[in-house]
Design an enzyme around this catalytic site. Structure first.
Site, PDB file in Angstrom:
ATOM      1  N   LYS A 167     -28.019   1.995  43.762  1.00 37.91           N
ATOM      2  CA  LYS A 167     -29.210   1.125  43.810  1.00 37.91           C
ATOM      3  C   LYS A 167     -28.858  -0.289  43.382  1.00 37.91           C
ATOM      4  O   LYS A 167     -27.866  -0.523  42.687  1.00 37.91           O
ATOM      5  CB  LYS A 167     -30.318   1.671  42.895  1.00 37.91           C
ATOM      6  CG  LYS A 167     -29.919   1.877  41.416  1.00 37.91           C
ATOM      7  CD  LYS A 167     -30.069   0.670  40.512  1.00 37.91           C
ATOM      8  CE  LYS A 167     -29.669   0.972  39.074  1.00 37.91           C
ATOM      9  NZ  LYS A 167     -29.568  -0.196  38.216  1.00 37.91           N
ATOM     10  N   PRO A 193     -18.951   2.820  42.189  1.00 41.60           N
ATOM     11  CA  PRO A 193     -18.235   2.449  40.960  1.00 41.60           C
ATOM     12  C   PRO A 193     -19.013   2.893  39.716  1.00 41.60           C
ATOM     13  O   PRO A 193     -20.243   2.896  39.713  1.00 41.60           O
ATOM     14  CB  PRO A 193     -18.152   0.920  41.050  1.00 41.60           C
ATOM     15  CG  PRO A 193     -18.318   0.604  42.496  1.00 41.60           C
ATOM     16  CD  PRO A 193     -19.208   1.669  43.061  1.00 41.60           C
ATOM     17  N   VAL A 194     -18.256   3.259  38.677  1.00 44.99           N
ATOM     18  CA  VAL A 194     -18.841   3.844  37.469  1.00 44.99           C
ATOM     19  C   VAL A 194     -19.169   2.756  36.442  1.00 44.99           C
ATOM     20  O   VAL A 194     -18.426   1.775  36.319  1.00 44.99           O
ATOM     21  CB  VAL A 194     -17.835   4.864  36.876  1.00 44.99           C
ATOM     22  CG1 VAL A 194     -18.326   5.430  35.560  1.00 44.99           C
ATOM     23  CG2 VAL A 194     -17.584   5.986  37.880  1.00 44.99           C
ATOM     24  N   ALA A 195     -20.274   2.937  35.714  1.00 41.33           N
ATOM     25  CA  ALA A 195     -20.720   1.976  34.678  1.00 41.33           C
ATOM     26  C   ALA A 195     -20.753   0.559  35.232  1.00 41.33           C
ATOM     27  O   ALA A 195     -20.262  -0.392  34.644  1.00 41.33           O
ATOM     28  CB  ALA A 195     -19.825   2.057  33.432  1.00 41.33           C
ATOM     29  N   ALA A 196     -21.333   0.437  36.428  1.00 41.03           N
ATOM     30  CA  ALA A 196     -21.296  -0.821  37.170  1.00 41.03           C
ATOM     31  C   ALA A 196     -22.673  -1.427  37.386  1.00 41.03           C
ATOM     32  O   ALA A 196     -22.797  -2.476  38.017  1.00 41.03           O
ATOM     33  CB  ALA A 196     -20.626  -0.576  38.525  1.00 41.03           C
ATOM     34  N   LEU A 225     -24.955   0.121  39.166  1.00 40.64           N
ATOM     35  CA  LEU A 225     -25.389   0.584  40.489  1.00 40.64           C
ATOM     36  C   LEU A 225     -26.038   1.968  40.429  1.00 40.64           C
ATOM     37  O   LEU A 225     -26.362   2.551  41.472  1.00 40.64           O
ATOM     38  CB  LEU A 225     -24.190   0.615  41.449  1.00 40.64           C
ATOM     39  CG  LEU A 225     -23.578  -0.761  41.757  1.00 40.64           C
ATOM     40  CD1 LEU A 225     -22.242  -0.607  42.490  1.00 40.64           C
ATOM     41  CD2 LEU A 225     -24.537  -1.603  42.606  1.00 40.64           C
ATOM     42  N   ASP A 248     -32.970   5.889  34.412  1.00 39.32           N
ATOM     43  CA  ASP A 248     -32.871   5.555  35.843  1.00 39.32           C
ATOM     44  C   ASP A 248     -33.069   6.777  36.745  1.00 39.32           C
ATOM     45  O   ASP A 248     -33.180   6.631  37.964  1.00 39.32           O
ATOM     46  CB  ASP A 248     -31.464   4.999  36.157  1.00 39.32           C
ATOM     47  CG  ASP A 248     -31.384   3.498  35.925  1.00 39.32           C
ATOM     48  OD1 ASP A 248     -32.433   2.859  35.791  1.00 39.32           O
ATOM     49  OD2 ASP A 248     -30.250   2.988  35.889  1.00 39.32           O
TER      50      ASP A 248
HETATM   51  O1  C5P Z   1     -32.014   6.121  29.341  1.00 44.00           O
HETATM   52  P1  C5P Z   1     -30.555   5.875  29.226  1.00 44.00           P
HETATM   53  O2  C5P Z   1     -29.843   7.015  28.532  1.00 44.00           O
HETATM   54  O3  C5P Z   1     -29.913   5.545  30.521  1.00 44.00           O
HETATM   55  O4  C5P Z   1     -30.401   4.614  28.314  1.00 44.00           O
HETATM   56  C1  C5P Z   1     -29.160   4.264  27.732  1.00 44.00           C
HETATM   57  C2  C5P Z   1     -29.412   3.168  26.719  1.00 44.00           C
HETATM   58  O5  C5P Z   1     -29.747   1.948  27.395  1.00 44.00           O
HETATM   59  C3  C5P Z   1     -30.536   3.410  25.749  1.00 44.00           C
HETATM   60  O6  C5P Z   1     -30.118   4.174  24.652  1.00 44.00           O
HETATM   61  C4  C5P Z   1     -30.914   1.990  25.355  1.00 44.00           C
HETATM   62  O7  C5P Z   1     -30.000   1.479  24.425  1.00 44.00           O
HETATM   63  C5  C5P Z   1     -30.727   1.227  26.663  1.00 44.00           C
HETATM   64  N1  C5P Z   1     -31.969   1.154  27.437  1.00 44.00           N
HETATM   65  C6  C5P Z   1     -32.998   0.360  26.974  1.00 44.00           C
HETATM   66  N2  C5P Z   1     -34.174   0.287  27.683  1.00 44.00           N
HETATM   67  C7  C5P Z   1     -34.325   0.953  28.837  1.00 44.00           C
HETATM   68  C8  C5P Z   1     -33.280   1.755  29.334  1.00 44.00           C
HETATM   69  C9  C5P Z   1     -32.109   1.840  28.612  1.00 44.00           C
HETATM   70  O8  C5P Z   1     -32.880  -0.276  25.935  1.00 44.00           O
HETATM   71  N3  C5P Z   1     -35.472   0.848  29.520  1.00 44.00           N
END
Ligand code: C5P
Length: 290
Positions: free
Chosen positions: A14, A102-105, A107, A144
Protein backbone atom coordinates in the site's frame (compact mmCIF):
# COMPACT_ATOMS: atom_id res chain seq x y z
CA UNK A 1 -18.49 -28.97 0.23
CA UNK A 2 -14.99 -30.29 1.12
CA UNK A 3 -12.62 -27.43 2.02
CA UNK A 4 -9.71 -26.97 -0.43
CA UNK A 5 -6.31 -28.46 0.44
CA UNK A 6 -4.44 -25.32 -0.61
CA UNK A 7 -5.42 -21.66 -0.93
CA UNK A 8 -3.40 -18.83 -2.51
CA UNK A 9 -3.97 -15.11 -1.94
CA UNK A 10 -2.23 -11.97 -3.16
CA UNK A 11 -1.03 -9.66 -0.38
CA UNK A 12 -0.88 -6.17 -1.88
CA UNK A 13 1.50 -3.42 -0.76
CA UNK A 14 0.00 0.00 0.00
CA UNK A 15 0.84 3.67 -0.22
CA UNK A 16 -0.61 6.25 2.16
CA UNK A 17 -1.71 8.94 -0.30
CA UNK A 18 -1.93 11.27 2.68
CA UNK A 19 -1.16 10.56 6.31
CA UNK A 20 -2.29 12.96 8.98
CA UNK A 21 -1.14 12.40 12.57
CA UNK A 22 -3.79 13.95 14.81
CA UNK A 23 -2.02 13.41 18.13
CA UNK A 24 -0.47 11.01 20.64
CA UNK A 25 -2.80 8.85 22.77
CA UNK A 26 -2.47 7.59 26.32
CA UNK A 27 -2.15 3.97 25.07
CA UNK A 28 1.10 4.69 23.17
CA UNK A 29 -0.55 4.91 19.74
CA UNK A 30 -1.36 7.98 17.66
CA UNK A 31 -4.72 8.94 16.20
CA UNK A 32 -4.46 9.03 12.43
CA UNK A 33 -6.33 9.88 9.33
CA UNK A 34 -5.03 8.38 6.08
CA UNK A 35 -6.09 7.31 2.60
CA UNK A 36 -4.60 3.85 2.02
CA UNK A 37 -4.25 2.78 -1.60
CA UNK A 38 -3.41 -0.86 -2.47
CA UNK A 39 -0.69 -1.23 -5.12
CA UNK A 40 -0.14 -3.86 -7.82
CA UNK A 41 3.11 -4.86 -6.05
CA UNK A 42 2.18 -7.95 -4.02
CA UNK A 43 3.50 -10.91 -2.05
CA UNK A 44 1.86 -14.28 -2.70
CA UNK A 45 0.66 -16.24 0.32
CA UNK A 46 -0.15 -19.95 -0.09
CA UNK A 47 -1.53 -22.04 2.77
CA UNK A 48 -1.64 -25.83 2.57
CA UNK A 49 -2.99 -28.48 4.95
CA UNK A 50 -0.33 -29.71 7.39
CA UNK A 51 -0.13 -31.22 10.89
CA UNK A 52 1.65 -28.25 12.41
CA UNK A 53 1.99 -24.52 11.71
CA UNK A 54 5.05 -23.81 9.62
CA UNK A 55 6.21 -20.64 7.82
CA UNK A 56 8.47 -20.55 4.78
CA UNK A 57 9.48 -17.21 3.21
CA UNK A 58 11.11 -17.02 -0.23
CA UNK A 59 12.46 -13.75 -1.61
CA UNK A 60 11.30 -13.07 -5.16
CA UNK A 61 12.37 -10.36 -7.58
CA UNK A 62 14.99 -7.66 -7.19
CA UNK A 63 13.11 -5.73 -4.52
CA UNK A 64 13.15 -8.59 -2.03
CA UNK A 65 16.91 -9.08 -1.78
CA UNK A 66 17.05 -7.92 1.82
CA UNK A 67 14.20 -10.11 3.13
CA UNK A 68 14.74 -11.10 6.72
CA UNK A 69 12.50 -14.02 7.64
CA UNK A 70 12.41 -12.72 11.23
CA UNK A 71 10.26 -9.86 9.99
CA UNK A 72 7.61 -12.24 8.68
CA UNK A 73 6.21 -13.21 12.04
CA UNK A 74 2.95 -11.30 11.58
CA UNK A 75 1.71 -14.09 9.31
CA UNK A 76 2.34 -16.63 12.07
CA UNK A 77 0.69 -14.36 14.65
CA UNK A 78 -2.30 -14.17 12.29
CA UNK A 79 -2.42 -17.97 11.93
CA UNK A 80 -2.34 -18.50 15.70
CA UNK A 81 -5.06 -15.87 16.24
CA UNK A 82 -7.28 -17.44 13.58
CA UNK A 83 -6.78 -20.97 14.95
CA UNK A 84 -8.01 -19.72 18.33
CA UNK A 85 -11.00 -17.84 16.89
CA UNK A 86 -11.90 -20.78 14.65
CA UNK A 87 -12.17 -23.17 17.62
CA UNK A 88 -12.18 -26.95 17.28
CA UNK A 89 -9.08 -29.14 17.33
CA UNK A 90 -5.56 -27.66 17.03
CA UNK A 91 -4.94 -26.76 13.39
CA UNK A 92 -1.83 -26.77 11.28
CA UNK A 93 -0.83 -25.34 7.93
CA UNK A 94 2.22 -24.77 5.83
CA UNK A 95 2.28 -21.01 5.09
CA UNK A 96 4.45 -20.13 2.11
CA UNK A 97 5.14 -16.45 1.34
CA UNK A 98 6.69 -15.43 -1.96
CA UNK A 99 8.04 -12.07 -0.86
CA UNK A 100 8.31 -9.15 -3.27
CA UNK A 101 7.39 -6.24 -0.98
CA UNK A 102 10.41 -4.63 0.72
CA UNK A 103 10.40 -5.18 4.49
CA UNK A 104 10.01 -2.37 7.09
CA UNK A 105 9.64 0.04 4.19
CA UNK A 106 6.31 1.76 4.89
CA UNK A 107 4.57 -0.33 2.23
CA UNK A 108 2.56 -2.49 4.65
CA UNK A 109 4.13 -5.79 3.54
CA UNK A 110 4.02 -7.54 6.92
CA UNK A 111 0.43 -6.42 7.51
CA UNK A 112 -0.59 -7.49 4.00
CA UNK A 113 0.89 -10.95 4.60
CA UNK A 114 -1.01 -11.18 7.91
CA UNK A 115 -4.28 -10.13 6.24
CA UNK A 116 -3.83 -12.57 3.34
CA UNK A 117 -2.98 -15.35 5.82
CA UNK A 118 -6.19 -14.67 7.78
CA UNK A 119 -8.30 -14.78 4.60
CA UNK A 120 -6.57 -17.85 3.18
CA UNK A 121 -6.68 -19.89 6.43
CA UNK A 122 -10.31 -18.90 7.02
CA UNK A 123 -11.01 -20.66 3.72
CA UNK A 124 -8.57 -23.59 4.14
CA UNK A 125 -9.79 -24.43 7.64
CA UNK A 126 -13.46 -23.83 6.75
CA UNK A 127 -13.83 -21.40 9.67
CA UNK A 128 -16.48 -19.29 7.86
CA UNK A 129 -15.68 -16.22 9.98
CA UNK A 130 -17.32 -13.03 8.66
CA UNK A 131 -15.19 -10.08 7.51
CA UNK A 132 -16.19 -8.10 10.64
CA UNK A 133 -14.74 -10.86 12.86
CA UNK A 134 -11.56 -11.00 10.75
CA UNK A 135 -11.27 -7.21 11.04
CA UNK A 136 -11.38 -7.34 14.82
CA UNK A 137 -8.78 -10.17 14.84
CA UNK A 138 -6.66 -8.14 12.40
CA UNK A 139 -6.83 -5.03 14.54
CA UNK A 140 -5.21 -6.93 17.41
CA UNK A 141 -2.39 -8.12 15.12
CA UNK A 142 -1.43 -4.63 13.89
CA UNK A 143 -2.87 -1.20 13.16
CA UNK A 144 -2.48 -1.61 9.37
CA UNK A 145 -4.04 -5.08 9.14
CA UNK A 146 -7.72 -4.01 8.88
CA UNK A 147 -6.91 -1.74 5.92
CA UNK A 148 -5.06 -4.60 4.23
CA UNK A 149 -7.97 -6.98 4.83
CA UNK A 150 -10.22 -4.56 2.97
CA UNK A 151 -8.00 -4.96 -0.13
CA UNK A 152 -9.45 -1.81 -1.71
CA UNK A 153 -8.80 1.92 -1.18
CA UNK A 154 -9.90 2.89 2.34
CA UNK A 155 -9.86 5.90 4.59
CA UNK A 156 -8.48 4.86 7.97
CA UNK A 157 -9.06 6.58 11.30
CA UNK A 158 -8.43 5.89 14.99
CA UNK A 159 -5.09 4.09 15.21
CA UNK A 160 -5.94 2.49 11.84
CA UNK A 161 -8.73 0.13 12.85
CA UNK A 162 -11.65 2.25 11.61
CA UNK A 163 -11.89 1.79 7.85
CA UNK A 164 -14.25 3.19 5.23
CA UNK A 165 -14.03 2.32 1.50
CA UNK A 166 -13.28 5.16 -0.94
CA UNK A 167 -13.77 4.83 -4.68
CA UNK A 168 -10.42 5.87 -6.22
CA UNK A 169 -9.48 6.01 -9.91
CA UNK A 170 -6.42 3.84 -10.63
CA UNK A 171 -3.20 5.79 -11.31
CA UNK A 172 0.49 5.05 -12.05
CA UNK A 173 3.11 5.32 -9.32
CA UNK A 174 6.87 4.85 -9.15
CA UNK A 175 8.24 3.20 -6.01
CA UNK A 176 11.75 3.80 -4.64
CA UNK A 177 12.66 1.58 -1.66
CA UNK A 178 15.89 2.07 0.31
CA UNK A 179 18.36 -0.44 1.70
CA UNK A 180 17.68 0.64 5.29
CA UNK A 181 14.46 0.04 7.29
CA UNK A 182 12.38 2.43 9.38
CA UNK A 183 10.48 1.12 12.39
CA UNK A 184 7.01 2.66 12.95
CA UNK A 185 7.51 3.22 16.71
CA UNK A 186 10.62 5.31 15.85
CA UNK A 187 8.83 7.40 13.21
CA UNK A 188 5.94 8.17 15.55
CA UNK A 189 8.34 8.95 18.43
CA UNK A 190 10.27 11.35 16.17
CA UNK A 191 6.96 13.08 15.38
CA UNK A 192 6.42 13.52 19.16
CA UNK A 193 10.01 14.71 19.74
CA UNK A 194 9.83 17.23 16.91
CA UNK A 195 6.63 18.74 18.35
CA UNK A 196 4.56 17.22 15.55
CA UNK A 197 1.73 19.19 14.02
CA UNK A 198 -1.22 17.64 12.16
CA UNK A 199 -1.41 18.38 8.43
CA UNK A 200 -4.28 20.20 6.73
CA UNK A 201 -7.78 18.99 5.92
CA UNK A 202 -7.50 16.34 3.16
CA UNK A 203 -10.90 17.06 1.56
CA UNK A 204 -9.51 18.42 -1.75
CA UNK A 205 -7.00 15.55 -2.00
CA UNK A 206 -9.66 12.88 -1.48
CA UNK A 207 -11.92 14.54 -4.07
CA UNK A 208 -8.97 14.57 -6.54
CA UNK A 209 -8.31 10.85 -5.90
CA UNK A 210 -12.00 10.01 -6.40
CA UNK A 211 -12.13 12.00 -9.64
CA UNK A 212 -8.77 10.76 -10.99
CA UNK A 213 -7.49 14.35 -11.16
CA UNK A 214 -3.79 13.45 -11.11
CA UNK A 215 -2.55 17.08 -11.32
CA UNK A 216 -4.40 18.07 -8.17
CA UNK A 217 -3.66 14.76 -6.44
CA UNK A 218 0.07 15.16 -7.15
CA UNK A 219 0.12 18.64 -5.63
CA UNK A 220 -1.85 17.55 -2.56
CA UNK A 221 0.09 14.45 -1.38
CA UNK A 222 1.33 14.82 2.21
CA UNK A 223 2.62 12.71 5.08
CA UNK A 224 3.05 14.22 8.56
CA UNK A 225 5.74 11.61 9.38
CA UNK A 226 7.87 12.56 6.37
CA UNK A 227 9.65 15.66 7.78
CA UNK A 228 10.65 13.73 10.93
CA UNK A 229 12.01 10.75 8.97
CA UNK A 230 13.70 12.98 6.33
CA UNK A 231 15.49 14.89 9.07
CA UNK A 232 17.10 11.61 10.25
CA UNK A 233 17.44 10.10 6.75
CA UNK A 234 18.18 12.88 4.21
CA UNK A 235 18.09 10.28 1.38
CA UNK A 236 14.29 10.47 1.56
CA UNK A 237 14.23 14.18 0.64
CA UNK A 238 16.95 13.65 -2.00
CA UNK A 239 14.97 10.94 -3.81
CA UNK A 240 11.81 13.03 -3.56
CA UNK A 241 13.65 15.97 -5.17
CA UNK A 242 14.97 13.65 -7.90
CA UNK A 243 11.43 12.50 -8.76
CA UNK A 244 10.07 16.05 -8.82
CA UNK A 245 13.06 17.22 -10.90
CA UNK A 246 12.33 14.41 -13.39
CA UNK A 247 8.73 15.63 -13.81
CA UNK A 248 6.68 13.63 -11.26
CA UNK A 249 3.29 15.20 -10.47
CA UNK A 250 4.07 14.70 -6.79
CA UNK A 251 6.12 12.48 -4.49
CA UNK A 252 5.64 11.30 -0.93
CA UNK A 253 7.19 9.04 1.68
CA UNK A 254 4.78 6.14 2.34
CA UNK A 255 3.59 5.37 5.88
CA UNK A 256 6.40 5.46 8.42
CA UNK A 257 8.90 5.26 5.55
CA UNK A 258 11.43 5.24 4.21
CA UNK A 259 10.08 4.27 0.72
CA UNK A 260 9.36 7.25 -1.55
CA UNK A 261 6.50 6.93 -4.03
CA UNK A 262 5.99 9.32 -6.97
CA UNK A 263 2.77 9.95 -8.88
CA UNK A 264 3.03 9.79 -12.69
CA UNK A 265 0.76 11.35 -15.31
CA UNK A 266 0.47 8.06 -17.24
CA UNK A 267 2.36 4.79 -17.71
CA UNK A 268 4.91 6.26 -20.16
CA UNK A 269 5.67 9.05 -17.73
CA UNK A 270 6.01 6.42 -14.97
CA UNK A 271 8.58 4.49 -17.03
CA UNK A 272 10.53 7.71 -17.65
CA UNK A 273 10.55 8.51 -13.92
CA UNK A 274 11.72 4.99 -13.04
CA UNK A 275 14.58 5.34 -15.56
CA UNK A 276 15.51 8.78 -14.19
CA UNK A 277 15.70 7.64 -10.56
CA UNK A 278 17.72 4.38 -10.39
CA UNK A 279 16.42 1.73 -8.00
CA UNK A 280 12.76 2.55 -8.76
CA UNK A 281 9.98 0.50 -10.34
CA UNK A 282 6.49 1.16 -11.72
CA UNK A 283 3.20 0.03 -10.13
CA UNK A 284 -0.48 0.89 -10.45
CA UNK A 285 -2.74 1.74 -7.54
CA UNK A 286 -5.33 0.51 -6.98
CA UNK A 287 -4.23 -2.51 -9.07
CA UNK A 288 -6.06 -3.08 -12.34
CA UNK A 289 -6.98 -0.87 -15.23
CA UNK A 290 -4.93 2.28 -14.67
O1 C5P B 1 -0.07 -1.45 15.49
P1 C5P B 1 1.37 -1.71 15.24
O2 C5P B 1 1.86 -2.91 16.02
O3 C5P B 1 1.69 -1.83 13.80
O4 C5P B 1 2.14 -0.46 15.78
C1 C5P B 1 3.53 -0.49 15.99
C2 C5P B 1 3.91 0.77 16.75
O5 C5P B 1 3.79 1.91 15.89
C3 C5P B 1 3.08 1.09 17.96
O6 C5P B 1 3.54 0.40 19.09
C4 C5P B 1 3.27 2.59 18.08
O7 C5P B 1 4.51 2.88 18.65
C5 C5P B 1 3.31 3.03 16.62
N1 C5P B 1 1.98 3.42 16.13
C6 C5P B 1 1.41 4.58 16.60
N2 C5P B 1 0.16 4.95 16.15
C7 C5P B 1 -0.49 4.21 15.24
C8 C5P B 1 0.08 3.03 14.74
C9 C5P B 1 1.33 2.65 15.20
O8 C5P B 1 2.00 5.28 17.41
N3 C5P B 1 -1.70 4.61 14.81
Amino acid sequence: MTPPRSVTRSAHAKVNVFLRVLGARADGYHDLESLVLPLSLADRVTVTDADRLHLDVQAEGAVAESVDAGGMNLALVAALALAEACGGPARGAEIRIAKRIPVAAGLGGGSADAAATLLALNELWGCRLELDTLLSIGERIGSDVPAMLANEPVMIRGRGERIAPVSVVSTWWVVHPFDFPTRSPDAFRWWDEDGGVAGHDPGALVAAAEAGNVELLGHSLFNDLEPCVSRRHPEVAEVKRAFLGAGALGAIMSGSGPTVVALARHVMNANQLAAAVPGSFVVSGPPGAA
